[in-house]
Structure formats: structure tokens, C-alpha cells
Design a protein around this motif. Structure first.
Motif, short mmCIF file in Angstrom:
data_model
loop_
_atom_site.label_atom_id
_atom_site.label_comp_id
_atom_site.label_asym_id
_atom_site.label_seq_id
_atom_site.Cartn_x
_atom_site.Cartn_y
_atom_site.Cartn_z
N LYS A 82 8.07 75.61 -10.02
CA LYS A 82 8.93 74.90 -9.06
C LYS A 82 8.28 73.59 -8.64
O LYS A 82 8.94 72.55 -8.55
N ARG B 295 8.51 71.15 -11.50
CA ARG B 295 9.90 70.64 -11.59
C ARG B 295 10.16 69.58 -10.53
O ARG B 295 10.77 68.54 -10.82
N ASP B 296 9.71 69.82 -9.32
CA ASP B 296 10.07 68.95 -8.19
C ASP B 296 9.16 67.74 -8.05
O ASP B 296 9.60 66.68 -7.61
N ALA C 58 5.82 81.22 -10.48
CA ALA C 58 7.03 80.61 -9.93
C ALA C 58 6.67 79.38 -9.10
O ALA C 58 7.35 78.34 -9.18
N THR D 49 16.63 76.21 -12.34
CA THR D 49 16.94 76.60 -10.97
C THR D 49 15.86 77.54 -10.44
O THR D 49 15.11 78.14 -11.22
N ASP D 50 15.84 77.70 -9.12
CA ASP D 50 14.88 78.66 -8.54
C ASP D 50 15.10 80.04 -9.14
O ASP D 50 14.13 80.75 -9.46
N GLU D 51 16.37 80.42 -9.28
CA GLU D 51 16.67 81.77 -9.78
C GLU D 51 16.18 81.93 -11.22
O GLU D 51 15.62 82.97 -11.59
N ILE E 259 13.75 80.25 -12.68
CA ILE E 259 12.28 80.27 -12.65
C ILE E 259 11.78 81.65 -12.22
O ILE E 259 10.82 82.20 -12.79
N GLU E 260 12.41 82.22 -11.21
CA GLU E 260 11.97 83.55 -10.77
C GLU E 260 12.24 84.60 -11.85
O GLU E 260 11.44 85.53 -12.03
#
Ligand code: SF4
Length: 340
Positions: free
Chosen positions: A317, A320-321, A313, A280-282, A284-285
Motif C-alpha cells: 500500500k 502504491r501510494d 500489505a 485496491t486495498d482489498e 492487496i490484502e
């Protein structure tokens, strides 16, 4: 430049009392012209070291004499080691990539301006002399934020070594007291009290092979580099990343940072935050925060902490995407069109 004797193989056989080795010459010749390094005997390794690239039992074995350009263009590197290809392409101009060897590139020296100009005091160039980079008024904007010591705050400037460390590479060396394997993460030393000793290599020890594991995470990788201008510049911050995903769950990952450490900076802390978790973004951050948790930025380098977190980050991301960027996308990124 101080006069020196140029020898050739077989005088270049590893020897503790032997000459200084010259591979592509893109670092050594440069520093000799500046009188930073003054070897009295130099052995040219061209034609002496292997340049072969071979897949053996799930690993890529690369002769240390292979050029950066030849490794970047190898079909296996293009298909299965994208972070290595990106790091090599973004590292230098085509002229340098066609001269510099991958073994020599791992050993390139810092770009600290106080090291490269002999009128300044530098513990790395002249042990015990002091560090003018830490004096009032010094320009520290390109220095390290991880792994610094009271003696030295210079960053490791390379790109390829960052990807090599991230992906769990090892080197094979030759020495009269015995050959050995050294992991990429162990090759470079922290500066501590002896910044003039940059690696664990013994006098006369020669890198003979580089070995890169070919894994699913390595095949899904990216080297993301942020710099002051869009080409032919050293990283202010960079991230070498590789992700093996099962859906959106991370089954294994590789993370290392460049431009911010006194050595190529693999981050097991960031890898631990992501491994086995949803990407998730969270999450990864949180991994990016973990990678910089030990940062100790000298005055003037504070911006690098934020920059490195955001670079890492962003790279994770995007990977991942969208997966690894193709060459066209990489070059677009290199020229800044997608960094908003
Ligand atoms: Fe030398 Fe390191 Fe100080 Fe730069 S930061 S002047 S390389 S001791």
C-alpha cells in the motif's frame, strides 16, 4: 576453535575436494569460533573474486566478491533497485556491510539458537541427531512458518537474498564439472529430510556473479523489515516488493517474504492475485492472504503469520501510494517512527 589450515588463491580454484571458502568471514568465522563448523582447510577468497558492478543488456552483473556496502551505494542500485539497497542497508551494521560479500551473504546460515550451540541436538548441524527446537519448552519464537519439515523449522535469516529472489535474480557459478546459472528461487533448498543440505550448490562450487534484471517493477520497489529492536536485528517478518503500475492497475509485480520461510520466500501466489488487477486495498490484502495461505506455524510462531500478512500489505500500500522511500524515510522507518 579447532585448528585449520588457511590457504590462499590459487588454491581457491573451484575443486570438489577443495577447501571451505571464506569470503568476508562474517558467518564462517563466527560459526568456527562456536565449533559449529570445523573445516580443516579454509581458502580465503579476498582478491580472487570479482568485485565489479556492470550494467549489461538491461541487467546488473555483480561480482560475488563485491561487499554489501559497495553494492548498496552503487548509483544504479540507488536509482533503479531500491529494494536491494534497502535490504542491504537494513541487513547489518556498517562494519559487517563493509566486510561481508554479496556472494557470501546469500549463503549465511540460520540463527536458530539450537544450531549455534553444540550442546543441543540439531539435524542441520549433525544429521539425524534430532531437533531440540521442537522439544517441549523450546523457544520457537524466531522459527519459520513456511516450508518447515519434521526435521527442521529454522528460518532463513537474510535480507538481501529475499530482495534478490523477489526481483528474479540469478547466480552464475564456477565448478570443475561446468559453470552454470541458478535462479535465486532455486538456490536454497527446503529442509525436508536433509536440513543440513541448504543449497543446490555442489561441493566446491563457487558463486562467481550475481545478476539482477533492471525492470520498471524493480525500480519501484521497497524492502520493509520488522524486527524486535530498531537496528542490527534479524527480521521477524519482511517483505521485498516491486510494482509496475499503469494508473492504479498492476502490470507486473515482485513479492517475496523474509523472516518467515525456511528459505527466501518468493510468492508467485501473491503476485498472481495482483498482476493485471487494480491495486485496491482489498486486492492487496487478498495478495497478503495468498502469500501466507500455506503457513504451518510451529507452536510459538503463530504471531508471525499475522505479522507477515500485515508487513506485506503495508509495504504494498505504501509503495502504491508513495513510491519507494528515500534514504531519510527509510531510516525513519528503520527506527520505528512510522509504524503506529
Ligand atoms: Fe537444528 Fe533446524 Fe532444529 Fe534448529 S530447527 S535445532 S536448525 S534442525
Amino acid at each position: 576453535m579447532v585448528p585449520f589450515t588457511l590457504t590462499t588463491p590459487p588454491d581457491a580454484v573451484p575443486n570438489a575436494d577443495g577447501p571451505t571458502y571464506l569470503a568476508g568471514g562474517t558467518t564462517l568465522a563466527d560459526l568456527m569460533k562456536l565449533n559449529v563448523l570445523q573445516p580443516d582447510r579454509v581458502a580465503h577468497l579476498r582478491g580472487f573474486q570479482s568485485t565489479a558492478i556492470e550494467e549489461i543488456d538491461g541487467e546488473l552483473w555483480v561480482g560475488a566478491g563485491c561487499t554489501m556496502a559497495a553494492l548498496a551505494d552503487h548509483p544504479i542500485v540507488r536509482a533503479r533497485l531500491p529494494a536491494v539497497r534497502h535490504a542491504l542497508i537494513l541487513a547489518a551494521s556498517p562494519q559487517i556491510r563493509n566486510m561481508a560479500t554479496v556472494g557470501g551473504n546469500l549463503l549465511q546460515r540460520t540463527r536458530c539458537p539450537y544450531y549455534r550451540h553444540t550442546e543441543f541436538r540439531c539435524n542441520k548441524r549433525e544429521p539425524g541427531s534430532g531437533c531440540d527446537a521442537q522439544e517441549e519448552g523450546a523457544d520457537r519464537s524466531l522459527m519459520a512458518v513456511l516450508g518447515t519439515s519434521e526435521r527442521c523449522i529454522a528460518n532463513y535469516p537474510g535480507d538481501f537474498a529475499v530482495a534478490f529472489a523477489a526481483l528474479g535474480g540469478t547466480i552464475e557459478t564456477a565448478h570443475p564439472d561446468g559453470n552454470r546459472s541458478i535462479s535465486a528461487t532455486d538456490l536454497h533448498r527446503l529442509p525436508e529430510d536433509t536440513p543440513h543440505i541448504e543449497t543446490v550448490l555442489r561441493p566446491g562450487e563457487l558463486i562467481s556473479q550475481l545478476v539482477l534484471p533492471l525492470s520498471p517493477a524493480a525500480a519501484n520497489g521497497w524492502y520493509c523489515k520488522v524486527r524486535e529492536r530498531s537496528s542490527y536485528a534479524f527480521a521477524l517478518a519482511s517483505a521485498a516488493v516491486g510494482l509496475e503500475l499503469d494508473g492504479d492497475r498492476v502490470t507486473s509485480c515482485h513479492i517475496a517474504l523474509g523472516g518467515v520461510g525456511t528459505k527466501p520466500w518468493r510468492s508467485p501466489e501473491a503476485e498472481a492475485v495482483l498482476t493485471g488487477q487494480q491495486a485496491t486495498d482489498e486486492r492487496i490484502e487478498a495478495a497478503s492472504e495468498a502469500a501466507l495461505a500455506d503457513a504451518n506455524p510451529p507452536k510459538g510462531t503463530e504471531y508471525k503469520v499475522t505479522l507477515a500478512k500485515r508487513t506485506l500489505a503495508f509495504a504494498l500500500k505504501r509503495l502504491r501510494d508513495e513510491g519507494p522511500p528515500d534514504d531519510a524515510t527509510l531510516l525513519a522507518l528503520q527506527h520505528g517512527r512510522e509504524f503506529g
